[in-house]
Motif scaffolding. Sequence first.
Motif, PDB file in Angstrom:
ATOM      1  N   ILE A  52      -0.796  -2.244   9.408  1.00  0.00           N
ATOM      2  CA  ILE A  52      -2.402  -2.203   9.371  1.00  0.00           C
ATOM      3  C   ILE A  52      -2.847  -0.824   7.519  1.00  0.00           C
ATOM      4  CG2 ILE A  52      -4.580  -1.494   9.835  1.00  0.00           C
ATOM      5  CD1 ILE A  52      -3.664  -2.862  12.977  1.00  0.00           C
ATOM      6  N   ARG A  53      -2.427   0.697   8.496  1.00  0.00           N
ATOM      7  CA  ARG A  53      -2.664   1.453   7.675  1.00  0.00           C
ATOM      8  C   ARG A  53      -1.759   1.073   5.901  1.00  0.00           C
ATOM      9  NH1 ARG A  53      -3.084   7.289   8.110  1.00  0.00           N
ATOM     10  NH2 ARG A  53      -1.863   8.046   5.217  1.00  0.00           N
ATOM     11  N   CYS A  54      -0.906   0.933   5.198  1.00  0.00           N
ATOM     12  CA  CYS A  54      -0.046   0.225   4.931  1.00  0.00           C
ATOM     13  C   CYS A  54      -0.585  -0.997   4.080  1.00  0.00           C
ATOM     14  CB  CYS A  54       1.777   0.409   4.290  1.00  0.00           C
ATOM     15  SG  CYS A  54       2.300   1.307   5.029  1.00  0.00           S
ATOM     16  N   THR A  55      -1.314  -1.861   4.854  1.00  0.00           N
ATOM     17  CA  THR A  55      -2.021  -2.779   4.297  1.00  0.00           C
ATOM     18  C   THR A  55      -3.843  -2.617   3.280  1.00  0.00           C
ATOM     19  OG1 THR A  55      -1.183  -4.557   5.735  1.00  0.00           O
ATOM     20  CG2 THR A  55      -2.426  -5.519   4.054  1.00  0.00           C
ATOM     21  N   ILE A  56      -3.923  -1.785   4.161  1.00  0.00           N
ATOM     22  CA  ILE A  56      -5.259  -1.525   4.151  1.00  0.00           C
ATOM     23  C   ILE A  56      -5.226  -0.670   2.519  1.00  0.00           C
ATOM     24  CG2 ILE A  56      -7.437   0.000   4.487  1.00  0.00           C
ATOM     25  CD1 ILE A  56      -7.242  -0.561   7.070  1.00  0.00           C
ATOM     26  N   LYS A  57      -4.212   0.448   2.351  1.00  0.00           N
ATOM     27  CA  LYS A  57      -3.814   0.969   1.232  1.00  0.00           C
ATOM     28  C   LYS A  57      -2.971   0.827   0.658  1.00  0.00           C
ATOM     29  CE  LYS A  57      -5.162   5.200   3.326  1.00  0.00           C
ATOM     30  NZ  LYS A  57      -6.548   5.918   2.874  1.00  0.00           N
ATOM     31  N   LYS A  58      -3.167  -1.234   0.530  1.00  0.00           N
ATOM     32  CA  LYS A  58      -1.817  -1.270  -0.195  1.00  0.00           C
ATOM     33  C   LYS A  58      -0.388  -1.087  -0.588  1.00  0.00           C
ATOM     34  CE  LYS A  58      -6.104  -3.659  -2.142  1.00  0.00           C
ATOM     35  NZ  LYS A  58      -6.287  -4.842  -1.684  1.00  0.00           N
ATOM     36  N   TYR A  59      -0.090  -0.661   0.136  1.00  0.00           N
ATOM     37  CA  TYR A  59       0.939  -0.222   0.333  1.00  0.00           C
ATOM     38  C   TYR A  59       1.251   1.227  -0.984  1.00  0.00           C
ATOM     39  CZ  TYR A  59       2.633  -3.827   2.780  1.00  0.00           C
ATOM     40  OH  TYR A  59       2.243  -4.599   3.930  1.00  0.00           O
ATOM     41  N   THR A  60      -0.104   1.714  -1.615  1.00  0.00           N
ATOM     42  CA  THR A  60       0.272   2.337  -2.153  1.00  0.00           C
ATOM     43  C   THR A  60       0.567   4.284  -1.829  1.00  0.00           C
ATOM     44  OG1 THR A  60      -2.181   3.013  -1.996  1.00  0.00           O
ATOM     45  CG2 THR A  60      -1.779   1.909  -3.873  1.00  0.00           C
ATOM     46  N   GLU A  61       0.674   4.916  -0.719  1.00  0.00           N
ATOM     47  CA  GLU A  61       1.065   5.362   0.135  1.00  0.00           C
ATOM     48  C   GLU A  61       3.123   5.859   0.303  1.00  0.00           C
ATOM     49  OE1 GLU A  61      -1.921   5.954   3.564  1.00  0.00           O
ATOM     50  OE2 GLU A  61      -2.966   7.171   2.256  1.00  0.00           O
TER      51      GLU A  61
END
Length: 112
Positions: A71-80
């Motif tokens: 969920i975190r990577c999806t929300i941040k659009k895999y930018t972290e």
Amino acid sequence: MPVFINFAQMKAIGIVAKSVSRLFLLFVLLAGVFLFRGDTSKLQHMYIVSKSRWLFLFPILLMAGFVYFFIRCTIKKYTEPDSNWLLVINTLVLMTYCATLFIRVYELTMQH
């Protein structure tokens, strides 16, 4: 010493994270279809008996970690990149755990 990641590396890490998480979801779907496709009467009579109440802590933490990082990577659009790598590592360990669990259940339900 700080480590700097250029744009191409960050994009590659995002692609790896997307691929691994989608592959895991595909494997879960295929394993479910494969197990429930045949005779499910043996699955109805399988029980888990354990003397330790901590038996389910590791799988629950793995699943919770996967859901959180997905969920975190999806929300941040895999930018972290850090979250992406944690998602990849968590998913690979979870895939290994699920594969061993699938093999064990398959062996118990296999026709003799």
